[in-house]
Every structure is written in C-alpha cells, then in structure tokens.
Motif scaffolding. Sequence first.
Motif, PDB file in Angstrom:
ATOM      1  N   TRP A 117       0.877  -1.115  -0.071  1.00 54.01           N
ATOM      2  CA  TRP A 117       0.001   0.005  -0.070  1.00 54.01           C
ATOM      3  C   TRP A 117       0.811   1.460  -0.142  1.00 54.01           C
ATOM      4  O   TRP A 117       0.571   2.226  -0.767  1.00 54.01           O
ATOM      5  CB  TRP A 117      -0.940  -0.222   1.295  1.00 54.01           C
TER       6      TRP A 117
ATOM      7  N   GLU B  47       2.458   2.106  -3.185  1.00 50.15           N
ATOM      8  CA  GLU B  47       1.169   2.445  -4.310  1.00 50.15           C
ATOM      9  C   GLU B  47       0.977   4.106  -3.850  1.00 50.15           C
ATOM     10  O   GLU B  47       0.771   4.675  -5.056  1.00 50.15           O
ATOM     11  CB  GLU B  47      -0.091   1.895  -4.107  1.00 50.15           C
TER      12      GLU B  47
ATOM     13  N   THR C  96       4.151   5.666  -5.262  1.00 46.91           N
ATOM     14  CA  THR C  96       4.031   5.969  -6.834  1.00 46.91           C
ATOM     15  C   THR C  96       2.893   6.878  -7.320  1.00 46.91           C
ATOM     16  O   THR C  96       3.221   7.594  -8.402  1.00 46.91           O
ATOM     17  CB  THR C  96       3.361   4.515  -7.403  1.00 46.91           C
TER      18      THR C  96
ATOM     19  N   HIS D 257       7.641  -5.303  -7.197  1.00 47.35           N
ATOM     20  CA  HIS D 257       6.814  -4.455  -7.519  1.00 47.35           C
ATOM     21  C   HIS D 257       7.666  -3.186  -8.279  1.00 47.35           C
ATOM     22  O   HIS D 257       7.106  -2.083  -8.638  1.00 47.35           O
ATOM     23  CB  HIS D 257       5.932  -3.758  -6.501  1.00 47.35           C
TER      24      HIS D 257
END
Length: 369
Positions: free
Chosen positions: A322, A325, A328, A368
Amino acid sequence: MTTTPAPDRDDEPVRHRVGARLASPRRDERAEAWAGKLWTSVRAADEYTALDVVGDALENGLDAETVLLEVVGAVQHKVGIEWAANRMSVAEEHAATAINDRVIAALSADRPATFQGRVTVACVDKEWHALPARLLAETLRLRGWQVGYLGAQVPTAHLVSHIHRTGADAVCLSAALSTRLPMAHAAITAVQAVGTPVMVGGLAFGTDGRYARQLGADAWAPEARAAADRLAAGPLPRPRAPHRAGDDLPHLSDQEYTLVTQTSRTLVRETLRGLEQRFPALRDYDDDQRERTAEDLAHIVEFLAAALYVDDEELFTHFLTWTGEILTARRVPAHSLLPALDLLEEQLRDFPRARGIIAAGRDTLAAHR
C-alpha cells in the motif's frame, strides 16, 4: 529515501483504507445517483447542499439506513480513494469528512420506538478513525438499539468503567489500523473479563476477520449491516473464562514484539542516521522533509511490531504494498523504501522473526519494481 506527505496525528496516510468497509455490499441501485450528488457537494465543501441532498434522498424513498451506508459511506470511501491517488489534499479530505459527519448527525435525528437492547460502540485505544464506528452506531440506533457511542481512541480502563455503569449487552470495537491490534487485544480481554461479549470490525482485523479470531473476539463483522444483522440474530456467545491476553499468542514469549516496541525510537533514529550516511543528499533535507522521513520510518517500525504481535508477515507486506502505491501516486519510486528495510534488518540481526518479516517485505517491494 523520498517520503510521502507528512501524516497528521491521526495517521493521515492510512485514512483512506478505512473507507473499504463503510458501505454495505447489499446496494440499492438508486443510492448510486444520490451518492454522486452528495460527492459533488462534498467536493465543493458545500455543507448546506450536502444536507439538502440527503434530505431529498429520504423524501424520494430511500430509507435512512440506505442513505447512511450506501450514500454517505460510499462518498467517504471515494474520499479515501481520491486522497490515495493524490487528487485530494489533506485539508480537502478533512473538510469532506467533517461534512459527512454533519450529514450523519442530521440522519440520526429520528429514533424508532422499538428497543432491542444496549450496545456500546467504541474505537480501541489509539485508533482515531471514528467514522466506521459512527456508521455502525447510527445503523444500530436506526434498528432500535440503545447505543453508547464513545468515539475515537477509548482507553480500555474507561471502556470497562462505562460497561459497568451502563450494563451493555455487547461491545462493538472498531480498529482501522493493524498497528492497533495489541490495544484491541487488551480491550477484548478486559471487556470479556467482566462478562460482556465483544464483536469487532474494521480493516485492522483483516478482510476475512483472521485477527479477530486470533485475538479471541466473540464475533466479527466485515461492515455495519453485517454487524447489525448478527446482533439481531440473537445474543453473542458468552465470553470464555477470564484469561491473560498473552495466552492467545504463545509466540510472544520470544519477546521480539516487546523489544521492538520498546526500542522503536532508537530504531527510527539509527535508521535515519544510517540513511544520511548512505545517501548524503538526505543531509540537505530541510526540517520538514526530515520530519516526514522520520514519520515514515516510524510507520514502518509500527507495522513491523504489529506483524510480530500476530506473527503474520502478510500484515507487513500488505502495508508496504500500500505504501508503495501511495509513493507511486506521488511520483516516488516504491523501491526507495528498500534502504530503510536494510538498515532495520541490520539493527535487528538477533531477532529471527523480525528479520524474516523484513525479508518478506523486501521481496514484496522488489516484485513491484
């Protein structure tokens, strides 16, 4: 290490996760249109129009529970999504949440004549995210329960004292953040010790309720309607015989959770110092940037400690996923977290469970990239 925006004291970076369980899966198709209208007014920070939207929805046939969970709850969930995507500032999120809270108050003006029993609804100690608990409290009131709603971050001793005074038939505890699981465990055990059953809810307990079962709660519900339905189905099972919170989690005997918690400030300080040595650019950070970096590191340590408490590396890896994310969305590479994990692992070389959890986190971030 480049960091996320500075968290507020109520853990702002994790606020958006709360919305995932605000709305019921049983949806009224008409509610979606009203949720769109409420979103427009909330996004414009227009409290009066928001109140009008809710009033109009009721006049046009939506019942109060549907408006509460499928209109207000859905809008609050969208607030979280927009914040996570960096399309909503912290100030805008606070304004939206305040308007939704005002709308909930307006929806709660009428009370049914029926009486189902007494329930206490509260957030566990240190848990600031009160809106899910508020939605549950108002849902139960609409269904005829007398509800003692205690709000955010209720110390366990005060919770038990309230139960003694009111004689609640059950206690519903809410926690959004996994870092609150140790406090939730203490609260569950203390409430059960006075003979009152406990139902828990919120993302802290896992989307499948796994931590609710592990911590010995008498029931778990994924969202407000399910919780109200469970209480309506009959009394919760009576708590088991009094026991210590630590008896449920034998792995805590290795003291890793306790030692990581006790040394968390040192771990953050030494990790920050190590980052300065490995990345000289960090030395040029201004005070605000340094504070944000320290706060990010503190969150990592807190979630590591929570993962140690329940002995589940997925709790930590989900947090890092999380966080990646969020980074990002703010144009920061998720792998910028890797050096901090390396430094933490070096400091915890004598902690095998902690090193295993950190290694799992590193693998997750690497996947990731």
